[in-house]
Design a protein around this motif. Structure first.
Motif, PDB file in Angstrom:
ATOM      1  N   THR A  40      -2.277  -3.441  -3.772  1.00 52.07           N
ATOM      2  CA  THR A  40      -2.879  -3.930  -4.943  1.00 52.07           C
ATOM      3  C   THR A  40      -2.149  -4.899  -5.380  1.00 52.07           C
ATOM      4  O   THR A  40      -2.417  -5.231  -6.334  1.00 52.07           O
ATOM      5  N   SER A  41      -0.920  -5.481  -4.938  1.00 53.15           N
ATOM      6  CA  SER A  41      -0.431  -6.263  -5.988  1.00 53.15           C
ATOM      7  C   SER A  41      -0.482  -7.865  -5.244  1.00 53.15           C
ATOM      8  O   SER A  41      -0.340  -9.361  -5.331  1.00 53.15           O
ATOM      9  N   GLY A  42      -1.534  -8.102  -3.790  1.00 52.73           N
ATOM     10  CA  GLY A  42      -2.319  -8.938  -3.140  1.00 52.73           C
ATOM     11  C   GLY A  42      -2.343  -8.731  -1.835  1.00 52.73           C
ATOM     12  O   GLY A  42      -2.488  -7.432  -1.125  1.00 52.73           O
ATOM     13  N   PRO A  43      -3.210  -9.795  -1.812  1.00 48.99           N
ATOM     14  CA  PRO A  43      -3.197 -10.059   0.359  1.00 48.99           C
ATOM     15  C   PRO A  43      -1.869  -9.571   0.751  1.00 48.99           C
ATOM     16  O   PRO A  43      -0.548  -9.364   0.440  1.00 48.99           O
ATOM     17  N   ALA A  44      -1.822  -8.600   1.845  1.00 44.48           N
ATOM     18  CA  ALA A  44      -0.996  -8.566   2.406  1.00 44.48           C
ATOM     19  C   ALA A  44      -1.321  -7.354   4.323  1.00 44.48           C
ATOM     20  O   ALA A  44      -2.268  -7.683   4.673  1.00 44.48           O
ATOM     21  N   SER A  45      -0.535  -8.025   5.262  1.00 46.24           N
ATOM     22  CA  SER A  45      -0.493  -7.677   6.615  1.00 46.24           C
ATOM     23  C   SER A  45      -0.922  -6.044   6.727  1.00 46.24           C
ATOM     24  O   SER A  45      -0.300  -5.562   6.115  1.00 46.24           O
ATOM     25  N   CYS A  46      -2.366  -5.972   7.722  1.00 46.68           N
ATOM     26  CA  CYS A  46      -2.067  -4.521   8.039  1.00 46.68           C
ATOM     27  C   CYS A  46      -0.885  -3.760   8.872  1.00 46.68           C
ATOM     28  O   CYS A  46      -0.359  -4.410   9.357  1.00 46.68           O
ATOM     29  N   PRO A  47      -0.746  -2.208   7.981  1.00 45.40           N
ATOM     30  CA  PRO A  47       0.434  -2.009   8.297  1.00 45.40           C
ATOM     31  C   PRO A  47       0.402  -1.575  10.297  1.00 45.40           C
ATOM     32  O   PRO A  47       1.439  -0.526  10.511  1.00 45.40           O
ATOM     33  N   VAL A  48      -0.758  -1.107  10.266  1.00 39.52           N
ATOM     34  CA  VAL A  48      -0.690  -0.876  11.350  1.00 39.52           C
ATOM     35  C   VAL A  48       0.198  -1.695  12.809  1.00 39.52           C
ATOM     36  O   VAL A  48      -0.091  -2.609  12.532  1.00 39.52           O
ATOM     37  N   PRO A  49       0.597  -0.370  14.189  1.00 40.41           N
ATOM     38  CA  PRO A  49       1.351  -1.905  14.545  1.00 40.41           C
ATOM     39  C   PRO A  49       0.369  -2.988  15.592  1.00 40.41           C
ATOM     40  O   PRO A  49      -0.710  -2.170  15.894  1.00 40.41           O
ATOM     41  N   TYR A  50       1.098  -4.063  15.422  1.00 41.22           N
ATOM     42  CA  TYR A  50       0.684  -4.622  16.770  1.00 41.22           C
ATOM     43  C   TYR A  50      -1.033  -4.834  16.283  1.00 41.22           C
ATOM     44  O   TYR A  50      -1.904  -5.954  16.833  1.00 41.22           O
ATOM     45  N   CYS A  51      -1.570  -4.856  14.816  1.00 40.50           N
ATOM     46  CA  CYS A  51      -2.773  -5.566  14.119  1.00 40.50           C
ATOM     47  C   CYS A  51      -2.720  -7.372  13.695  1.00 40.50           C
ATOM     48  O   CYS A  51      -2.097  -7.887  13.898  1.00 40.50           O
ATOM     49  N   GLY A  52      -1.908  -6.999  12.036  1.00 38.04           N
ATOM     50  CA  GLY A  52      -1.051  -8.022  11.531  1.00 38.04           C
ATOM     51  C   GLY A  52      -2.267  -8.923  10.861  1.00 38.04           C
ATOM     52  O   GLY A  52      -1.645  -9.630  10.521  1.00 38.04           O
ATOM     53  N   LYS A  53      -3.570  -9.051  10.978  1.00 39.54           N
ATOM     54  CA  LYS A  53      -4.497  -9.505  10.224  1.00 39.54           C
ATOM     55  C   LYS A  53      -4.342  -9.293   8.990  1.00 39.54           C
ATOM     56  O   LYS A  53      -3.993  -8.049   8.344  1.00 39.54           O
ATOM     57  N   THR A  54      -4.690 -10.255   7.844  1.00 38.98           N
ATOM     58  CA  THR A  54      -3.967 -10.313   6.286  1.00 38.98           C
ATOM     59  C   THR A  54      -5.665  -9.178   6.369  1.00 38.98           C
ATOM     60  O   THR A  54      -6.933  -9.675   6.120  1.00 38.98           O
ATOM     61  N   LEU A  55      -5.261  -8.545   5.079  1.00 37.50           N
ATOM     62  CA  LEU A  55      -6.285  -7.946   4.000  1.00 37.50           C
ATOM     63  C   LEU A  55      -5.726  -7.261   3.101  1.00 37.50           C
ATOM     64  O   LEU A  55      -5.152  -8.206   2.482  1.00 37.50           O
ATOM     65  N   ARG A  56      -6.914  -7.243   2.301  1.00 35.68           N
ATOM     66  CA  ARG A  56      -7.088  -7.239   0.384  1.00 35.68           C
ATOM     67  C   ARG A  56      -7.395  -6.007   0.430  1.00 35.68           C
ATOM     68  O   ARG A  56      -8.266  -5.448   1.052  1.00 35.68           O
ATOM     69  N   LYS A  57      -7.118  -5.938  -0.856  1.00 35.91           N
ATOM     70  CA  LYS A  57      -7.893  -4.210  -1.451  1.00 35.91           C
ATOM     71  C   LYS A  57      -9.873  -4.347  -1.374  1.00 35.91           C
ATOM     72  O   LYS A  57     -10.445  -2.846  -1.352  1.00 35.91           O
ATOM     73  N   LYS A  58     -10.086  -5.448  -2.025  1.00 36.76           N
ATOM     74  CA  LYS A  58     -11.465  -5.093  -2.789  1.00 36.76           C
ATOM     75  C   LYS A  58     -12.446  -5.163  -0.989  1.00 36.76           C
ATOM     76  O   LYS A  58     -13.330  -4.940  -1.310  1.00 36.76           O
ATOM     77  N   GLY A  59     -11.739  -5.575   0.556  1.00 35.85           N
ATOM     78  CA  GLY A  59     -12.229  -5.398   1.296  1.00 35.85           C
ATOM     79  C   GLY A  59     -12.332  -3.586   2.186  1.00 35.85           C
ATOM     80  O   GLY A  59     -12.859  -3.377   2.768  1.00 35.85           O
ATOM     81  N   PHE A  60     -11.601  -2.983   1.253  1.00 39.26           N
ATOM     82  CA  PHE A  60     -11.467  -1.441   1.642  1.00 39.26           C
ATOM     83  C   PHE A  60     -13.089  -0.615   1.680  1.00 39.26           C
ATOM     84  O   PHE A  60     -13.080  -0.389   0.189  1.00 39.26           O
ATOM     85  N   HIS A  61     -13.502   0.137   1.747  1.00 41.45           N
ATOM     86  CA  HIS A  61     -14.452   0.992   1.717  1.00 41.45           C
ATOM     87  C   HIS A  61     -14.296   1.972   2.918  1.00 41.45           C
ATOM     88  O   HIS A  61     -13.878   1.915   4.058  1.00 41.45           O
ATOM     89  N   LYS A  62     -15.167   3.514   2.214  1.00 40.33           N
ATOM     90  CA  LYS A  62     -15.320   4.843   3.037  1.00 40.33           C
ATOM     91  C   LYS A  62     -16.084   4.319   4.730  1.00 40.33           C
ATOM     92  O   LYS A  62     -16.965   3.909   3.960  1.00 40.33           O
ATOM     93  N   ALA A  63     -15.836   4.573   5.338  1.00 34.50           N
ATOM     94  CA  ALA A  63     -16.918   4.963   6.300  1.00 34.50           C
ATOM     95  C   ALA A  63     -18.041   5.699   6.216  1.00 34.50           C
ATOM     96  O   ALA A  63     -17.516   6.744   5.829  1.00 34.50           O
ATOM     97  N   PHE A  64     -19.069   5.013   7.046  1.00 36.21           N
ATOM     98  CA  PHE A  64     -20.529   5.741   6.550  1.00 36.21           C
ATOM     99  C   PHE A  64     -20.220   6.656   8.041  1.00 36.21           C
ATOM    100  O   PHE A  64     -21.001   7.675   7.426  1.00 36.21           O
ATOM    101  N   PHE A  65     -20.446   6.194   9.306  1.00 36.62           N
ATOM    102  CA  PHE A  65     -20.336   6.758  10.219  1.00 36.62           C
ATOM    103  C   PHE A  65     -18.470   7.167  10.823  1.00 36.62           C
ATOM    104  O   PHE A  65     -18.219   6.848  10.312  1.00 36.62           O
ATOM    105  N   GLY A  66     -18.644   8.697  11.650  1.00 29.60           N
ATOM    106  CA  GLY A  66     -17.710   9.354  12.178  1.00 29.60           C
ATOM    107  C   GLY A  66     -17.600   8.060  13.467  1.00 29.60           C
ATOM    108  O   GLY A  66     -15.875   8.311  13.094  1.00 29.60           O
ATOM    109  N   ASP A  67     -17.805   7.565  13.806  1.00 27.20           N
ATOM    110  CA  ASP A  67     -17.714   6.222  14.584  1.00 27.20           C
ATOM    111  C   ASP A  67     -17.772   5.320  14.168  1.00 27.20           C
ATOM    112  O   ASP A  67     -18.330   4.756  13.447  1.00 27.20           O
ATOM    113  N   LEU A  68     -16.766   5.095  14.077  1.00 25.98           N
ATOM    114  CA  LEU A  68     -15.866   3.737  13.579  1.00 25.98           C
ATOM    115  C   LEU A  68     -16.373   2.236  14.535  1.00 25.98           C
ATOM    116  O   LEU A  68     -16.565   1.117  14.525  1.00 25.98           O
TER     117      LEU A  68
END
Length: 365
Positions: free
Chosen positions: A54-82
């Protein structure tokens, strides 16, 4: 065990219902909603997304990922298989850039080669190695920068086609609704006509001495005439509806043509091989073939007399339309060497030239 060869149902992975960040479980919290981001496709609950991004872009909290993510990019998955979700997103992203149309290419082969190149690019982005993905992203970026004008034009054309399709569907739905209303009105009018006809018949039977069958037949004829008149009026109104109400029609559409029946495959490309100088008969009287017709040893190997008839007649009539004298007269023959001509003249003058006529006949059998 599944019956009738049905496929084995996919087992739900318990880890799919647990947030990898806060370890919240959907079993304890049924309203838990998971979101993904197209940058890494790591799933996390909506509470963690609001708390971290919410406060701004941040790194992905999943271990060994580290990609910079933004809140507006999140959405609900349409398919069960990612994996399917990721491939669909990549296809949408590539399709928005490589949006060439078939009419832009000179031949169908060029268009198919273009589609093959696009599929190869998508495969590298989905299933390729790290180096292949980097090269594919660079190629996608370079193509976008060099063809920005064409991409935007094709995008606008696609939007116009979608809008045109929506307008066409809306017009078809409105026309169908009008037809349904017309049918209901026609049925209602027919009911009123029948009721009125019954009243008229009863009044005529009560007040006149005419034949009852004749009165009934006249009433039925009147009802049929009114029904046919209404149908004719409805058909004329439907055919002329475009002239009275242009809002329900679409301009620029191609005329609908009945599909042409597919013809059987012709290996000769439409060339007529029917003989024009003779008629091939089913049987010919020939003493050479009398034994072959009655001897099973000739027919057991698959030999066909019809093929022999067709080949023989073709060879007999194939030279009738060729006039060698006319062809030779139209061209100049090369002159023979003087030595050859002199030797031939000497042999002819001395009478030593020997002329042989040799004929070779191949027996069919």
């Amino acid at each position: 065990m599944m019956r009738n060869g049905a496929s084995k149902p996919i087992d739900n992975n318990p880890s799919d219902d647990i947030c990898p960040v806060c370890k919240s479980n959907r079993y304890l919290n049924p309203s838990l909603q998971f979101l993904i981001n197209p940058e890494c496709y790591h799933k996390m609950c909506s509470t963690c997304v609001d708390r971290i991004f919410t406060s701004g872009p941040a790194s992905c909290p999943v271990p060994y990922c580290g990609k910079t993510l933004r809140k507006k990019g999140f959405h609900k998955a349409f398919f069960g298989d990612l994996k399917v979700e990721r491939e669909v997103d990549i296809r949408k992203r590539v399709g928005a850039v490589f949006n060439r149309r078939q009419d832009e290419f000179e031949t169908l082969l060029d268009y198919n080669n273009y589609l093959d190149d696009v599929e190869c690019l998508i495969f590298d982005l989905v299933q390729g190695t790290k180096e292949e993905k980097i090269k594919a992203e660079e190629r996608l970026k370079a193509y976008r920068e060099s063809n920005m004008g064409d991409i935007e034009e094709n995008r606008r054309t696609g939007l116009e086609e979608i809008e045109m399709e929506k307008r066409r569907e809306k017009a078809e739905k409105e026309a169908a609704r009008q037809r349904r209303l017309a049918v209901l009105r026609e049925e209602e009018e027919e009911k009123l006509d029948v009721a009125k006809s019954k009243r008229d018949v009863l009044e005529r039977l009560a007040n006149t001495d005419e034949d009852a069958n004749k009165i009934t037949q006249q009433a039925q004829n009147i009802i049929l005439k009114k029904s046919s008149a209404r149908r004719t009026l409805a058909e004329s109104a439907e055919s002329n509806g475009s002239a009275r109400d242009p809002g329900l029609t679409l301009r620029g559409l191609k005329k609908k043509e009945a599909p042409v029946a597919e013809k059987p495959y012709d290996p000769f490309g439409g060339v007529d091989l029917t003989p024009s100088r003779y008629v091939l008969q089913d049987d010919y009287d020939n003493e050479w073939l009398s034994n072959a017709k009655s001897d099973i040893r000739h027919m057991a190997g698959g030999y066909s007399l019809q093929e022999y008839y067709a080949r023989t007649m073709f060879e007999a009539f194939s030279g009738l339309g060729v006039f060698i004298e006319d062809e030779v007269a139209g061209r100049s023959l090369p002159a023979a060497p003087a030595s050859v001509g002199t030797a031939a003249a000497v042999e002819a003058s001395t009478g030593k030239m020997k002329i042989e006529h040799k004929m070779e006949l191949d027996d069919v059998f």
